[in-house]
Design an enzyme around this catalytic site. Sequence first.
Site, mmCIF file in Angstrom:
data_model
loop_
_atom_site.group_PDB
_atom_site.id
_atom_site.type_symbol
_atom_site.label_atom_id
_atom_site.label_comp_id
_atom_site.label_asym_id
_atom_site.label_seq_id
_atom_site.Cartn_x
_atom_site.Cartn_y
_atom_site.Cartn_z
ATOM 1 N N TYR A 150 -4.452 36.748 -11.691
ATOM 2 C CA TYR A 150 -4.334 37.812 -10.694
ATOM 3 C C TYR A 150 -3.374 37.369 -9.599
ATOM 4 O O TYR A 150 -3.546 36.316 -9.005
ATOM 5 C CB TYR A 150 -5.703 38.156 -10.086
ATOM 6 C CG TYR A 150 -5.624 39.303 -9.097
ATOM 7 C CD1 TYR A 150 -5.240 40.572 -9.512
ATOM 8 C CD2 TYR A 150 -5.919 39.110 -7.752
ATOM 9 C CE1 TYR A 150 -5.142 41.628 -8.605
ATOM 10 C CE2 TYR A 150 -5.842 40.164 -6.845
ATOM 11 C CZ TYR A 150 -5.452 41.416 -7.281
ATOM 12 O OH TYR A 150 -5.356 42.458 -6.392
ATOM 13 N N ASP A 230 0.904 30.528 -7.337
ATOM 14 C CA ASP A 230 0.234 31.465 -6.436
ATOM 15 C C ASP A 230 -0.903 30.737 -5.730
ATOM 16 O O ASP A 230 -1.970 30.524 -6.296
ATOM 17 C CB ASP A 230 -0.301 32.649 -7.254
ATOM 18 C CG ASP A 230 -1.005 33.674 -6.384
ATOM 19 O OD1 ASP A 230 -1.295 33.373 -5.215
ATOM 20 O OD2 ASP A 230 -1.292 34.768 -6.898
ATOM 21 N N LYS A 257 -3.989 35.119 2.712
ATOM 22 C CA LYS A 257 -5.382 34.888 3.144
ATOM 23 C C LYS A 257 -5.488 33.968 4.362
ATOM 24 O O LYS A 257 -5.282 34.418 5.466
ATOM 25 C CB LYS A 257 -6.187 34.359 1.965
ATOM 26 C CG LYS A 257 -6.103 35.353 0.761
ATOM 27 C CD LYS A 257 -7.382 35.549 0.063
ATOM 28 C CE LYS A 257 -7.200 36.277 -1.243
ATOM 29 N NZ LYS A 257 -8.008 37.468 -1.393
HETATM 30 C C1 PLP Z 1 -4.486 34.554 -6.374
HETATM 31 C C2 PLP Z 1 -4.196 35.819 -5.621
HETATM 32 N N1 PLP Z 1 -2.933 36.229 -5.502
HETATM 33 C C3 PLP Z 1 -2.607 37.345 -4.819
HETATM 34 C C4 PLP Z 1 -3.580 38.128 -4.246
HETATM 35 C C5 PLP Z 1 -3.211 39.382 -3.508
HETATM 36 O O1 PLP Z 1 -3.337 39.196 -2.152
HETATM 37 P P1 PLP Z 1 -3.603 40.470 -1.202
HETATM 38 O O2 PLP Z 1 -4.972 40.955 -1.500
HETATM 39 O O3 PLP Z 1 -3.428 39.932 0.183
HETATM 40 O O4 PLP Z 1 -2.559 41.484 -1.557
HETATM 41 C C6 PLP Z 1 -4.919 37.740 -4.338
HETATM 42 C C7 PLP Z 1 -5.989 38.547 -3.721
HETATM 43 O O5 PLP Z 1 -7.154 38.355 -3.904
HETATM 44 C C8 PLP Z 1 -5.239 36.569 -5.069
HETATM 45 O O6 PLP Z 1 -6.504 36.184 -5.240
#
Ligand code: PLP
Length: 419
Positions: A150, A230, A257
Site C-alpha cells: 500500500y 515507502d 505521518k
Molecule cells: C505505507 C503507506 N504509504 C502511503 C500511505 C498514504 O499516506 P496518506 O494516507 O497520508 O495519503 C499510507 C497510509 O496509510 C501508508 O501506510
Amino acid sequence: MSKIEDQYRAATAKSAEMAKRSERVMPGGDTRSSAHYRPYSLTVVRGEGPYIYDADGNRYIDLLGNYTSLVHGHAYAPIVAAITQAAKTGTAWPARSEAQVALAELLCDRVGSVERVRFCNSGTEAGMLACHVARRLTGRKLILMARYGYHGSYDDLEAGLAGHDGERTMLADFGEATSFEALLTERGQEIAAVFLEPVMGSAGVVAPPSGFLERVGEAAHRAGALFVLDEVITLRLASGGAQAIFDAKPDLTMMGKIIGGGLPVGAIGGSAEVMRAFDPRARGSIYHSGTFNGNPATCAAGAVSVKELTQEKIDKMDKQAQKLAGELKRAARAHELPFSVRQCGSLMNVFFTSEAPPATINREDARMMADFHLAALSHGLFIAPRGLLALSTVITDEIVTEVAERAAKAMADVAAGGA
Ligand SMILES: Cc1ncc(COP(=O)(O)O)c(C=O)c1O
C-alpha cells in the site's frame, strides 16, 4: 445482533446518531475507507495524550494514533505550542518559512539516503510524485510493487491492494526477491520504478527477510529503474527510518505521518542528483506545486514530532510492544482462541489464526477480527479494524498492563461466542 454488537451499540448512542446524520452527506457516512466498520464507526470529540474520547463520553486508550502518525499521542504540549504559534503568525503563505527549512534539515540529517526533500500534503501525493520523477527520469511507464503493498490512494499504486496487475502496475511477492528479479529481467526496459514498503503496513506488519530489500534494490538498478522505499509508516522505527535498520539504499524515500506532527503531510526525499528533477532553475524540471506544500503549521509541528522521537523513546516503545505482544498471546491462550501477532518495533498486527498469514488483506479470520475489534472498543481500546496497533511515546508501562487486561476481557467476549 450479537452480544458484542449489543454492548457496542448500548454505549455509543450519540455516535450512532451522528453516523445516521453523516450518511445523508457522505457515502456510507464516512470519508476514509480504512476507518469504516460495521455497525457504524465512532464519533470522536477529543484526544488527549494516550486517550481519545467519543461523543458519548467513553474513554479509549488510543493504540492506533491516527494510523501510526501521532507518535507522541494527542495534543502533545510541545506540538500544541508549535501549532498555536503558527496559528498566531499565519498558517500558510506562498513563500519559504524557517520551519520548512528546519524540517527539511532534520529529515536530511536523519535519513541516510535523503539529501534533498520536497514537501506535499499526504503520503498519497508522495507516491504520485515518486511515480512522476521515476517516469520522467527513465522515460518508462510501468511501476513494479508488492502484492498487497500500500502506497496511498493513487490509482497507479492501488493495484497492490487489488492483488492483481493494473494497467501501468505490475506485482511481485514481498519477501521473494526472485519474483521481483524475474520481472525486472523480463520487462526491465519498461519499468520506471520499484516501490516497496520496508515493512508492509496494510498487509499486516510484515518485516522483510534478510537481504530482500538489498536484492530488489540491486535488481532495480541493473534494470535502470529507480528504487523507491515507502517509509510513510516506518520512519518511526529508527531515527534513520527502516532503511537504517535493514541497510537499504533507495533512490527515493516517501515520507508522511509522523513528519507532520499530526497535521496533513507528505514528502519525498533522495539524493541531490535525483531530486534535481524538481529544481525550478533547471530546464525541463517537473512542475510540482501545491497550495499547502510545506506550510509553516505542518512543518513547525512536524519538526517537533521528528526531533522529539529520540532513539531512547523508540527503544522504549519497542520493549513495550514486545511485552504487549507476549501478554496478548497469553490472554488468547487462556481463552483458547487461535491467535498470532506480528510485531516490528512499535507496530504490531494481531490475527485470530494460529499462524500469522503471509502478506495479505484477505483475512481468513475476518469475522473474529471484526468481533475482537468491536469488543476491544467496548473495553476501552482503540485499534484498527484490521488489527493494527501502534504505540506512542506517551504510553506508560502501566498503560501497557492496562491494555493487556482490557484486551483479555475483549477476548473473553469473543470466546463467549460474540454471536
Ligand atoms: C505505507 C503507506 N504509504 C502511503 C500511505 C498514504 O499516506 P496518506 O494516507 O497520508 O495519503 C499510507 C497510509 O496509510 C501508508 O501506510
